[in-house]
Design a protein around this motif. Structure first.
Motif, PDB file in Angstrom:
ATOM      1  N   ALA A  52      10.924   6.543  -9.611  1.00  0.00           N
ATOM      2  CA  ALA A  52       9.920   6.103 -10.449  1.00  0.00           C
ATOM      3  C   ALA A  52       8.933   7.254 -10.914  1.00  0.00           C
ATOM      4  CB  ALA A  52       9.297   4.832 -10.459  1.00  0.00           C
ATOM      5  N   ARG A  53       8.259   7.800  -9.792  1.00  0.00           N
ATOM      6  CA  ARG A  53       7.266   8.739  -9.995  1.00  0.00           C
ATOM      7  C   ARG A  53       8.019  10.016 -10.507  1.00  0.00           C
ATOM      8  NH1 ARG A  53       2.706  10.479 -11.646  1.00  0.00           N
ATOM      9  NH2 ARG A  53       2.065  12.610 -10.339  1.00  0.00           N
ATOM     10  N   TYR A  54       9.151  10.276  -9.999  1.00  0.00           N
ATOM     11  CA  TYR A  54      10.080  11.543 -10.406  1.00  0.00           C
ATOM     12  C   TYR A  54      10.314  11.421 -11.971  1.00  0.00           C
ATOM     13  CZ  TYR A  54      11.551  14.345  -6.427  1.00  0.00           C
ATOM     14  OH  TYR A  54      11.654  15.293  -5.537  1.00  0.00           O
ATOM     15  N   ARG A  55      10.869  10.324 -12.523  1.00  0.00           N
ATOM     16  CA  ARG A  55      11.137   9.803 -13.812  1.00  0.00           C
ATOM     17  C   ARG A  55       9.544  10.077 -14.633  1.00  0.00           C
ATOM     18  NH1 ARG A  55      14.462   5.962 -11.716  1.00  0.00           N
ATOM     19  NH2 ARG A  55      12.910   4.318 -11.741  1.00  0.00           N
ATOM     20  N   GLU A  56       8.701   9.485 -14.152  1.00  0.00           N
ATOM     21  CA  GLU A  56       7.311   9.717 -14.639  1.00  0.00           C
ATOM     22  C   GLU A  56       6.685  11.174 -15.081  1.00  0.00           C
ATOM     23  OE1 GLU A  56       3.302   7.297 -14.360  1.00  0.00           O
ATOM     24  OE2 GLU A  56       3.657   8.407 -12.554  1.00  0.00           O
ATOM     25  N   ILE A  57       6.743  11.961 -14.005  1.00  0.00           N
ATOM     26  CA  ILE A  57       6.403  13.249 -14.330  1.00  0.00           C
ATOM     27  C   ILE A  57       7.203  14.269 -15.051  1.00  0.00           C
ATOM     28  CG2 ILE A  57       5.111  13.272 -12.211  1.00  0.00           C
ATOM     29  CD1 ILE A  57       7.169  14.888 -10.414  1.00  0.00           C
ATOM     30  N   PRO A  75       7.401  13.610  -5.246  1.00  0.00           N
ATOM     31  CA  PRO A  75       7.594  12.225  -4.761  1.00  0.00           C
ATOM     32  C   PRO A  75       8.271  12.194  -3.359  1.00  0.00           C
ATOM     33  CG  PRO A  75       8.036  12.348  -6.839  1.00  0.00           C
ATOM     34  CD  PRO A  75       8.077  13.624  -6.762  1.00  0.00           C
ATOM     35  N   GLU A  76       9.370  12.917  -3.332  1.00  0.00           N
ATOM     36  CA  GLU A  76      10.347  12.717  -1.896  1.00  0.00           C
ATOM     37  C   GLU A  76       9.230  13.046  -0.890  1.00  0.00           C
ATOM     38  OE1 GLU A  76      14.418  14.040  -0.418  1.00  0.00           O
ATOM     39  OE2 GLU A  76      13.817  15.156  -2.470  1.00  0.00           O
ATOM     40  N   VAL A  77       8.362  14.022  -0.799  1.00  0.00           N
ATOM     41  CA  VAL A  77       7.652  14.437   0.238  1.00  0.00           C
ATOM     42  C   VAL A  77       6.698  13.142   0.501  1.00  0.00           C
ATOM     43  CG1 VAL A  77       5.591  15.871   1.151  1.00  0.00           C
ATOM     44  CG2 VAL A  77       7.522  16.888  -0.118  1.00  0.00           C
ATOM     45  N   ALA A  78       6.019  12.322  -0.440  1.00  0.00           N
ATOM     46  CA  ALA A  78       5.402  11.304  -0.318  1.00  0.00           C
ATOM     47  C   ALA A  78       6.171  10.255   0.450  1.00  0.00           C
ATOM     48  CB  ALA A  78       4.523  10.987  -1.321  1.00  0.00           C
ATOM     49  N   LEU A  79       7.443  10.207  -0.045  1.00  0.00           N
ATOM     50  CA  LEU A  79       8.373   9.303   0.711  1.00  0.00           C
ATOM     51  C   LEU A  79       8.397   9.126   2.090  1.00  0.00           C
ATOM     52  CD1 LEU A  79      10.703   6.728   0.684  1.00  0.00           C
ATOM     53  CD2 LEU A  79      12.107   8.534  -0.248  1.00  0.00           C
ATOM     54  N   ASP A 127       0.940  -1.172  -0.012  1.00  0.00           N
ATOM     55  CA  ASP A 127       0.177   0.159   0.010  1.00  0.00           C
ATOM     56  C   ASP A 127       0.896   1.136   0.163  1.00  0.00           C
ATOM     57  OD1 ASP A 127      -2.371  -1.359  -0.062  1.00  0.00           O
ATOM     58  OD2 ASP A 127      -2.481  -1.008   2.172  1.00  0.00           O
ATOM     59  N   GLU A 128       1.860   1.157   0.903  1.00  0.00           N
ATOM     60  CA  GLU A 128       2.588   2.316   0.990  1.00  0.00           C
ATOM     61  C   GLU A 128       3.535   2.736  -0.455  1.00  0.00           C
ATOM     62  OE1 GLU A 128       2.774   4.883   3.359  1.00  0.00           O
ATOM     63  OE2 GLU A 128       1.029   3.789   3.946  1.00  0.00           O
ATOM     64  N   LEU A 129       4.014   1.424  -1.051  1.00  0.00           N
ATOM     65  CA  LEU A 129       4.547   1.596  -2.206  1.00  0.00           C
ATOM     66  C   LEU A 129       3.687   2.244  -3.142  1.00  0.00           C
ATOM     67  CD1 LEU A 129       6.664  -1.723  -2.162  1.00  0.00           C
ATOM     68  CD2 LEU A 129       7.629   0.641  -2.285  1.00  0.00           C
ATOM     69  N   LEU A 130       2.615   1.866  -3.484  1.00  0.00           N
ATOM     70  CA  LEU A 130       1.615   2.395  -4.385  1.00  0.00           C
ATOM     71  C   LEU A 130       1.254   3.774  -4.195  1.00  0.00           C
ATOM     72  CD1 LEU A 130      -0.918  -0.510  -4.603  1.00  0.00           C
ATOM     73  CD2 LEU A 130       0.599   0.518  -6.434  1.00  0.00           C
ATOM     74  N   LEU A 131       1.200   4.479  -2.710  1.00  0.00           N
ATOM     75  CA  LEU A 131       0.930   5.799  -2.339  1.00  0.00           C
ATOM     76  C   LEU A 131       2.196   6.640  -2.872  1.00  0.00           C
ATOM     77  CD1 LEU A 131      -0.496   5.456   1.158  1.00  0.00           C
ATOM     78  CD2 LEU A 131      -1.749   6.264  -1.043  1.00  0.00           C
ATOM     79  N   VAL A 132       3.497   6.027  -2.724  1.00  0.00           N
ATOM     80  CA  VAL A 132       4.579   6.715  -3.173  1.00  0.00           C
ATOM     81  C   VAL A 132       4.851   6.858  -4.613  1.00  0.00           C
ATOM     82  CG1 VAL A 132       7.016   6.893  -3.081  1.00  0.00           C
ATOM     83  CG2 VAL A 132       5.799   6.419  -0.964  1.00  0.00           C
ATOM     84  N   ARG A 133       4.561   5.576  -5.173  1.00  0.00           N
ATOM     85  CA  ARG A 133       4.570   5.398  -6.504  1.00  0.00           C
ATOM     86  C   ARG A 133       3.655   6.598  -7.492  1.00  0.00           C
ATOM     87  NH1 ARG A 133       5.098   6.317 -10.989  1.00  0.00           N
ATOM     88  NH2 ARG A 133       5.390   4.861 -12.745  1.00  0.00           N
ATOM     89  N   HIS A 134       2.340   6.767  -6.930  1.00  0.00           N
ATOM     90  CA  HIS A 134       1.466   7.548  -7.467  1.00  0.00           C
ATOM     91  C   HIS A 134       1.101   8.758  -6.798  1.00  0.00           C
ATOM     92  CE1 HIS A 134       0.853   4.229 -10.355  1.00  0.00           C
ATOM     93  NE2 HIS A 134       0.814   3.224  -9.383  1.00  0.00           N
ATOM     94  N   SER A 135       2.231   9.200  -6.194  1.00  0.00           N
ATOM     95  CA  SER A 135       2.097  10.398  -5.426  1.00  0.00           C
ATOM     96  C   SER A 135       2.009  11.751  -6.405  1.00  0.00           C
ATOM     97  CB  SER A 135       3.282  10.647  -4.650  1.00  0.00           C
ATOM     98  OG  SER A 135       4.558  10.695  -5.404  1.00  0.00           O
ATOM     99  N   ALA A 180      12.923  -0.016  -1.719  1.00  0.00           N
ATOM    100  CA  ALA A 180      11.650  -0.064  -2.322  1.00  0.00           C
ATOM    101  C   ALA A 180      10.858   1.201  -2.712  1.00  0.00           C
ATOM    102  CB  ALA A 180      10.968  -1.437  -1.846  1.00  0.00           C
ATOM    103  N   LEU A 181      10.899   1.835  -1.226  1.00  0.00           N
ATOM    104  CA  LEU A 181      10.327   3.001  -1.290  1.00  0.00           C
ATOM    105  C   LEU A 181      10.794   3.984  -2.214  1.00  0.00           C
ATOM    106  CD1 LEU A 181       9.242   2.600   2.361  1.00  0.00           C
ATOM    107  CD2 LEU A 181       7.552   2.714   0.624  1.00  0.00           C
ATOM    108  N   GLU A 182      12.113   4.130  -2.017  1.00  0.00           N
ATOM    109  CA  GLU A 182      12.773   5.175  -2.750  1.00  0.00           C
ATOM    110  C   GLU A 182      13.000   4.874  -4.066  1.00  0.00           C
ATOM    111  OE1 GLU A 182      16.627   6.095   0.566  1.00  0.00           O
ATOM    112  OE2 GLU A 182      16.918   4.559  -0.869  1.00  0.00           O
ATOM    113  N   GLU A 183      12.848   3.685  -4.648  1.00  0.00           N
ATOM    114  CA  GLU A 183      12.773   3.400  -5.961  1.00  0.00           C
ATOM    115  C   GLU A 183      11.235   3.813  -6.418  1.00  0.00           C
ATOM    116  OE1 GLU A 183      14.701   2.214  -8.275  1.00  0.00           O
ATOM    117  OE2 GLU A 183      16.381   1.988  -6.939  1.00  0.00           O
ATOM    118  N   ALA A 184      10.337   3.612  -5.517  1.00  0.00           N
ATOM    119  CA  ALA A 184       8.864   4.146  -5.998  1.00  0.00           C
ATOM    120  C   ALA A 184       9.160   5.534  -6.350  1.00  0.00           C
ATOM    121  CB  ALA A 184       7.843   3.697  -5.217  1.00  0.00           C
ATOM    122  N   ALA A 185       9.341   6.353  -5.143  1.00  0.00           N
ATOM    123  CA  ALA A 185       9.684   7.855  -5.581  1.00  0.00           C
ATOM    124  C   ALA A 185      10.505   8.212  -6.637  1.00  0.00           C
ATOM    125  CB  ALA A 185      10.406   8.330  -4.052  1.00  0.00           C
TER     126      ALA A 185
END
Length: 169
Positions: A60-65, A24-28, A12-20, A53-58
Motif C-alpha cells: 500500500a505504501r509503494y502504491r501511495e508513493i 517500504p520494503e526496508v520498513a517491512l 503499531d508495526e502495521l502503521l509504521l510500515v504503512r506510513h514508512s 498483513a505487514l506485506e500488504e502495508a508495504a
C-alpha cells in the motif's frame, strides 16, 4: 503476551510500515526483525496472516508513493519527487511483488493512466504559459517507463518528449 497486547503491537508495526518512508520494503524488514529476532523485541512467531498483513502495508505504501509522484497536482509540493522517482519506485514495487507473489497488473493500469494524465495536463499548462516543464527524467527513461507500464508509445500525447529533462539517465 495476551492477544490484546499482541494485537496492539501488530497494529503499531502495521502503521509504521504503512506510513514508512521512500522504501517500504526496508520498513517491512525492520518490523519483521523487531517482531521476531531483536533482543529488545517481543520475539514472536508470526502467523502467515500477520506476515501477509505487514506485506500488504508495504504494498500500500509503494502504491501511495508511486501515485504521489505521478499526481500532477503535487508538482509544487515539497513531498513531490517526480516521474523519475516514480519510475525507480515502480521497479522496486515490481521486484517486491515478484518476491512475495503479489499481483500488480491492476495497479499498473492505474499508474499508467496517472502517467498519461500527468503528461496531458503538463503539456496543456506549458502550452498556455502557466508553467515550465517539471518532468525530471530523460526522454529514454520516460519512454521506457511508459513501455513498462504497458503504454503504447503511439498513445503518448504529441510533443511529450519536449517535457523531458535534458541529459542522460
Amino acid at each position: 503476551m495476551s492477544d490484546g497486547e499482541r494485537g496492539a503491537l501488530m497494529e503499531d508495526e502495521l502503521l509504521l510500515v504503512r506510513h514508512s518512508g521512500e522504501i517500504p520494503e526496508v520498513a517491512l524488514h525492520a518490523s519483521l526483525y523487531f517482531l521476531r529476532e531483536d533482543a529488545q523485541g517481543p520475539r514472536l512467531r508470526l502467523t502467515a496472516e500477520e506476515i501477509r498483513a505487514l506485506e500488504e502495508a508495504a504494498l500500500a505504501r509503494y502504491r501511495e508513493i508511486i501515485l504521489r509522484d505521478l499526481d500532477v497536482n503535487n508538482r509544487d509540493l515539497s513531498l513531490f519527487r517526480g516521474i523519475r522517482r516514480a519510475n525507480h519506485n515502480w521497479y522496486r514495487f515490481v521486484r517486491f511483488c515478484d518476491k512475495i507473489g503479489a499481483p500488480y497488473g491492476e495497479f499498473r493500469l492505474i499508474a499508467a493512466e496517472a502517467l498519461l494524465h500527468y503528461l496531458r495536463v503538463e503539456l496543456a499548462e506549458i502550452a498556455t504559459g502557466k508553467r515550465a516543464p517539471s518532468v525530471n527524467c530523460s526522454v529514454d527513461a520516460l519512454l521506457n517507463f511508459a513501455l513498462t507500464m504497458g503504454i503504447d508509445p503511439a498513445t503518448l500525447p504529441d510533443r511529450w518528449d519536449g517535457l523531458c529533462a535534458k541529459g542522460d539517465e
